[in-house]
Motif scaffolding. Structure first.
Motif, PDB file in Angstrom:
ATOM      1  N   VAL A 226     -10.905   9.562 -31.313  1.00 59.70           N
ATOM      2  CA  VAL A 226     -11.773   9.465 -32.493  1.00 59.70           C
ATOM      3  C   VAL A 226     -12.842   8.402 -32.288  1.00 59.70           C
ATOM      4  CG1 VAL A 226     -11.827   8.971 -34.965  1.00 59.70           C
ATOM      5  CG2 VAL A 226      -9.964  10.319 -34.016  1.00 59.70           C
ATOM      6  N   ASP A 227     -12.466   7.276 -31.663  1.00 57.58           N
ATOM      7  CA  ASP A 227     -13.448   6.214 -31.398  1.00 57.58           C
ATOM      8  C   ASP A 227     -14.523   6.685 -30.423  1.00 57.58           C
ATOM      9  OD1 ASP A 227     -11.982   4.599 -33.069  1.00 57.58           O
ATOM     10  OD2 ASP A 227     -10.884   3.602 -31.452  1.00 57.58           O
ATOM     11  N   ARG A 228     -14.119   7.389 -29.372  1.00 51.54           N
ATOM     12  CA  ARG A 228     -15.109   7.885 -28.414  1.00 51.54           C
ATOM     13  C   ARG A 228     -16.021   8.933 -29.054  1.00 51.54           C
ATOM     14  NH1 ARG A 228     -10.541   7.555 -24.909  1.00 51.54           N
ATOM     15  NH2 ARG A 228     -10.080   9.746 -25.316  1.00 51.54           N
ATOM     16  N   ALA A 229     -15.458   9.776 -29.895  1.00 48.64           N
ATOM     17  CA  ALA A 229     -16.295  10.761 -30.586  1.00 48.64           C
ATOM     18  C   ALA A 229     -17.285  10.082 -31.518  1.00 48.64           C
ATOM     19  CB  ALA A 229     -15.406  11.733 -31.372  1.00 48.64           C
ATOM     20  N   PHE A 230     -16.875   9.006 -32.161  1.00 48.28           N
ATOM     21  CA  PHE A 230     -17.783   8.272 -33.038  1.00 48.28           C
ATOM     22  C   PHE A 230     -18.950   7.683 -32.243  1.00 48.28           C
ATOM     23  CE2 PHE A 230     -19.070   4.235 -34.975  1.00 48.28           C
ATOM     24  CZ  PHE A 230     -19.491   4.676 -36.221  1.00 48.28           C
ATOM     25  N   VAL A 231     -18.670   7.146 -31.071  1.00 49.68           N
ATOM     26  CA  VAL A 231     -19.737   6.588 -30.232  1.00 49.68           C
ATOM     27  C   VAL A 231     -20.687   7.698 -29.793  1.00 49.68           C
ATOM     28  CG1 VAL A 231     -20.224   5.418 -28.057  1.00 49.68           C
ATOM     29  CG2 VAL A 231     -18.312   4.659 -29.465  1.00 49.68           C
ATOM     30  N   ARG A 232     -20.142   8.850 -29.391  1.00 54.72           N
ATOM     31  CA  ARG A 232     -20.993   9.964 -28.941  1.00 54.72           C
ATOM     32  C   ARG A 232     -21.871  10.470 -30.083  1.00 54.72           C
ATOM     33  NH1 ARG A 232     -20.798  14.780 -25.912  1.00 54.72           N
ATOM     34  NH2 ARG A 232     -22.907  15.642 -26.084  1.00 54.72           N
ATOM     35  N   VAL A 233     -21.300  10.637 -31.247  1.00 57.54           N
ATOM     36  CA  VAL A 233     -22.070  11.136 -32.386  1.00 57.54           C
ATOM     37  C   VAL A 233     -23.139  10.124 -32.794  1.00 57.54           C
ATOM     38  CG1 VAL A 233     -21.917  11.763 -34.829  1.00 57.54           C
ATOM     39  CG2 VAL A 233     -20.230  12.639 -33.213  1.00 57.54           C
ATOM     40  N   SER A 234     -22.798   8.850 -32.799  1.00 59.98           N
ATOM     41  CA  SER A 234     -23.775   7.826 -33.169  1.00 59.98           C
ATOM     42  C   SER A 234     -24.953   7.809 -32.203  1.00 59.98           C
ATOM     43  CB  SER A 234     -23.099   6.456 -33.208  1.00 59.98           C
ATOM     44  OG  SER A 234     -22.035   6.437 -34.149  1.00 59.98           O
ATOM     45  N   GLU A 235     -24.686   7.952 -30.920  1.00 57.53           N
ATOM     46  CA  GLU A 235     -25.773   7.969 -29.942  1.00 57.53           C
ATOM     47  C   GLU A 235     -26.677   9.180 -30.133  1.00 57.53           C
ATOM     48  OE1 GLU A 235     -23.823   7.863 -26.212  1.00 57.53           O
ATOM     49  OE2 GLU A 235     -23.355   5.707 -26.300  1.00 57.53           O
ATOM     50  N   GLU A 236     -26.088  10.344 -30.389  1.00 59.16           N
ATOM     51  CA  GLU A 236     -26.900  11.548 -30.603  1.00 59.16           C
ATOM     52  C   GLU A 236     -27.728  11.435 -31.882  1.00 59.16           C
ATOM     53  OE1 GLU A 236     -27.505  14.222 -28.898  1.00 59.16           O
ATOM     54  OE2 GLU A 236     -26.171  13.879 -27.192  1.00 59.16           O
ATOM     55  N   LEU A 237     -27.146  10.878 -32.921  1.00 59.60           N
ATOM     56  CA  LEU A 237     -27.890  10.720 -34.165  1.00 59.60           C
ATOM     57  C   LEU A 237     -29.068   9.772 -33.993  1.00 59.60           C
ATOM     58  CD1 LEU A 237     -24.969  10.445 -36.764  1.00 59.60           C
ATOM     59  CD2 LEU A 237     -26.397  12.441 -36.285  1.00 59.60           C
ATOM     60  N   GLU A 238     -28.842   8.690 -33.269  1.00 57.35           N
ATOM     61  CA  GLU A 238     -29.934   7.742 -33.037  1.00 57.35           C
ATOM     62  C   GLU A 238     -31.021   8.347 -32.153  1.00 57.35           C
ATOM     63  OE1 GLU A 238     -30.534   3.154 -31.372  1.00 57.35           O
ATOM     64  OE2 GLU A 238     -28.556   4.112 -31.387  1.00 57.35           O
ATOM     65  N   GLN A 239     -30.610   9.122 -31.170  1.00 57.55           N
ATOM     66  CA  GLN A 239     -31.589   9.734 -30.274  1.00 57.55           C
ATOM     67  C   GLN A 239     -32.422  10.796 -30.993  1.00 57.55           C
ATOM     68  OE1 GLN A 239     -29.806  11.476 -26.815  1.00 57.55           O
ATOM     69  NE2 GLN A 239     -31.740  12.297 -26.019  1.00 57.55           N
ATOM     70  N   ARG A 240     -31.797  11.572 -31.855  1.00 55.09           N
ATOM     71  CA  ARG A 240     -32.499  12.646 -32.565  1.00 55.09           C
ATOM     72  C   ARG A 240     -33.119  12.181 -33.879  1.00 55.09           C
ATOM     73  NH1 ARG A 240     -30.585  17.939 -31.064  1.00 55.09           N
ATOM     74  NH2 ARG A 240     -29.240  17.798 -29.225  1.00 55.09           N
ATOM     75  N   ASN A 241     -32.749  10.973 -34.332  1.00 58.13           N
ATOM     76  CA  ASN A 241     -33.274  10.425 -35.585  1.00 58.13           C
ATOM     77  C   ASN A 241     -32.953  11.338 -36.769  1.00 58.13           C
ATOM     78  OD1 ASN A 241     -34.525   8.584 -37.263  1.00 58.13           O
ATOM     79  ND2 ASN A 241     -36.581   9.408 -36.918  1.00 58.13           N
ATOM     80  N   ILE A 242     -31.688  11.714 -36.879  1.00 59.26           N
ATOM     81  CA  ILE A 242     -31.211  12.562 -37.970  1.00 59.26           C
ATOM     82  C   ILE A 242     -29.972  11.922 -38.578  1.00 59.26           C
ATOM     83  CG2 ILE A 242     -32.162  14.728 -37.087  1.00 59.26           C
ATOM     84  CD1 ILE A 242     -29.438  15.328 -35.880  1.00 59.26           C
ATOM     85  N   PRO A 243     -29.660  12.210 -39.849  1.00 61.06           N
ATOM     86  CA  PRO A 243     -28.473  11.631 -40.481  1.00 61.06           C
ATOM     87  C   PRO A 243     -27.258  12.546 -40.336  1.00 61.06           C
ATOM     88  CG  PRO A 243     -29.806  12.703 -42.137  1.00 61.06           C
ATOM     89  CD  PRO A 243     -30.535  12.895 -40.833  1.00 61.06           C
ATOM     90  N   LEU A 244     -26.091  11.965 -40.471  1.00 63.76           N
ATOM     91  CA  LEU A 244     -24.846  12.730 -40.575  1.00 63.76           C
ATOM     92  C   LEU A 244     -24.571  12.951 -42.054  1.00 63.76           C
ATOM     93  CD1 LEU A 244     -22.363  13.944 -39.082  1.00 63.76           C
ATOM     94  CD2 LEU A 244     -21.212  11.760 -39.515  1.00 63.76           C
ATOM     95  N   ILE A 245     -24.703  14.185 -42.516  1.00 60.25           N
ATOM     96  CA  ILE A 245     -24.640  14.468 -43.943  1.00 60.25           C
ATOM     97  C   ILE A 245     -23.284  14.985 -44.393  1.00 60.25           C
ATOM     98  CG2 ILE A 245     -27.106  14.936 -44.018  1.00 60.25           C
ATOM     99  CD1 ILE A 245     -26.366  17.920 -44.141  1.00 60.25           C
ATOM    100  N   ALA A 246     -22.383  15.336 -43.469  1.00 58.43           N
ATOM    101  CA  ALA A 246     -21.087  15.876 -43.899  1.00 58.43           C
ATOM    102  C   ALA A 246     -20.092  15.800 -42.757  1.00 58.43           C
ATOM    103  CB  ALA A 246     -21.227  17.321 -44.374  1.00 58.43           C
TER     104      ALA A 246
END
Length: 325
Positions: A226-246
Motif C-alpha cells: 500500500v505504501d509503494r502504491a501511494f508513492v507511485r500514485v503520488s508521482e503520477e498525479l504530480e507529473q500529470r498535474n491532476i487530482p485524485l478524486i475517488a
C-alpha cells in the motif's frame, strides 16, 4: 404462636412480590416513554436546517482526466469499473497483484475504445458524405475497396471486421475485438511482463476525451504494498498535474465455512481483505482525497443483512465494512 409467625412471613412475601411487580411495570412504562421521547426528539432534530457537505462533481474534459484509484481490478466488478471509468475519460489507477492482470485490463480498455471509435467513425463518415459524392483516392482517381492500410490489411477486410464486431452479442463482440486488437497492434512479446507500462490510446484510434489505465501493484493486506502504491500514485498525479478524486475499495474475497469449524487463519484472512484492507487503503490515501474533496466508495454486499448458511465470516466482514462506511 407458630401460626402467627407463618402468617407474618407469608404476608411479607406477598408484599415483596407485589412491590416487585409494581416496580417492573413502572420501569416498563418509563422505558417506553423514554424510547418514544427519544424518537420524537430525533424526528424534531432531523427537521432543523443543517449544513450539508456538498462534494464537488469533477468531470473529465478533452484535456483534463482526473484520477480514480480502484482496487481489485483483476476481474469482476473492479475490472468492469476500471474499464468503464477509463472509457468515460478518467485516469484510472488499477490495483492489481500481478503485471499480467494489469496488461489484461489495459487490453480490454483498448478494445472498448477501438470499438466505440470504429462505431462513431462509421456513422460520421456516412453522415458527412454526400450521396452523389464519389469516394476519391489521394491521387485523384476512384478509390478501390481493396486499398490497403498501414497494417497491410485491405480496407474491405477492415470494414468487414468492424461490421462483424459491431453486430452480434456482447460476448462475441468482446472476443472479436480482442482478436482484432492482437492482429492490428502486433504487440512486442519480447518485453518482460514486469516492464509493463500504462497505455494511452493512439490519436488515430480515439479522441482526446478517453482516459487511460495505469496498473499499480497493490495488495491491500500488505502495508508495504500500500505504501509503494501511494508513492507511485503520488508521482503520477504530480507529473500529470491532476487530482485524485475517488478511491473505490473493491478488493475482497468470498469465504464459505461454518463458524464453529473455521480455522482462525481463515477468519483472519477474510477480515483482513474485506475490512482491514479497505480501511488501510483509505487511511493511506486520505490526504490526497482531502486535498481534492474526493470521495470514498466501499463495495459492500447484500449479505450484510441477507445472511446465508455458512457465510457467517463473509457476512461479518462485509457488515463491518458497511458500519465503517
Amino acid at each position: 404462636m407458630a401460626s402467627e409467625s407463618f402468617l407474618q412471613n407469608h404476608l411479607l412475601y406477598l408484599l415483596c412480590s407485589l412491590l416487585g411487580v409494581v416496580a417492573s411495570r413502572a420501569l416498563a412504562v418509563v422505558d417506553a416513554v423514554s424510547n418514544w421521547w427519544h424518537a420524537v426528539v430525533c424526528a424534531l432534530l432531523s427537521l432543523l436546517p443543517k449544513a450539508r457537505v456538498r462534494f464537488p462533481v469533477t468531470r473529465p474534459a478533452n484535456h483534463y482526466h482526473p484520477a480514480v484509484l480502484v482496487t481489485g481490478t483483476s476481474s469482476g466488478i473492479g475490472h468492469d469499473t476500471a474499464v468503464a471509468l477509463a472509457c468515460s475519460g478518467y485516469t484510472v489507477f488499477a490495483g492489481v497483484r500481478s503485471w499480467e492482470d494489469g496488461a489484461r485490463v489495459e487490453s480490454d480498455f483498448l478494445a472498448g475504445v477501438r470499438a466505440e471509435t470504429a462505431h462513431q467513425n462509421r456513422y460520421s463518415r456516412r453522415s458527412t458524405r454526400s450521396p452523389a459524392e464519389p469516394n476519391m483516392s489521394v491521387n485523384g482517381g476512384a478509390a478501390s475497396d481493396t486499398d490497403t492500410d498501414s497494417t497491410g490489411h485491405s480496407s474491405m477486410e477492415t470494414k468487414q471486421e468492424i461490421h462483424n464486431a459491431v453486430a452480434g452479442p456482447r460476448h462475441l463482440l468482446q472476443r472479436r475485438l480482442r482478436r482484432m486488437h492482437r492482429r492490428h497492434t502486433a504487440p512486442d512479446h519480447t518485453r518482460p511482463a514486469a516492464a509493463t507500462e500504462h497505455i494511452r490510446p493512439a490519436t488515430d484510434h480515439s479522441s482526446t476525451s478517453a482516459g487511460c489505465i495505469i496498473p499499480v501493484i497493490l495488495d491491500v493486506i500488505c502495508r508495504d504494498s500500500v505504501d509503494r502504491a501511494f508513492v507511485r500514485v503520488s508521482e503520477e498525479l504530480e507529473q500529470r498535474n491532476i487530482p485524485l478524486i475517488a478511491v473505490v475499495n473493491n478488493a475482497g474475497v468470498t469465504a464459505f465455512g461454518p463458524m464453529d469449524i473455521s480455522a482462525p487463519s481463515f477468519i483472519d484472512h477474510c477480515m483482513n481483505v474485506n475490512f482491514h484492507g479497505p480501511v488501510r487503503v483509505t487511511q493511506k490515501f486520505m490526504p490526497l482525497l482531502r486535498a481534492s474533496s474526493g470521495r470514498i466508495v466501499n463495495i459492500s454486499s447484500i449479505m450484510t443483512w441477507l445472511i446465508g448458511p455458512g457465510f457467517g465470516v463473509y457476512c461479518a466482514s462485509k457488515a463491518a465494512l458497511t458500519a465503517a462506511s
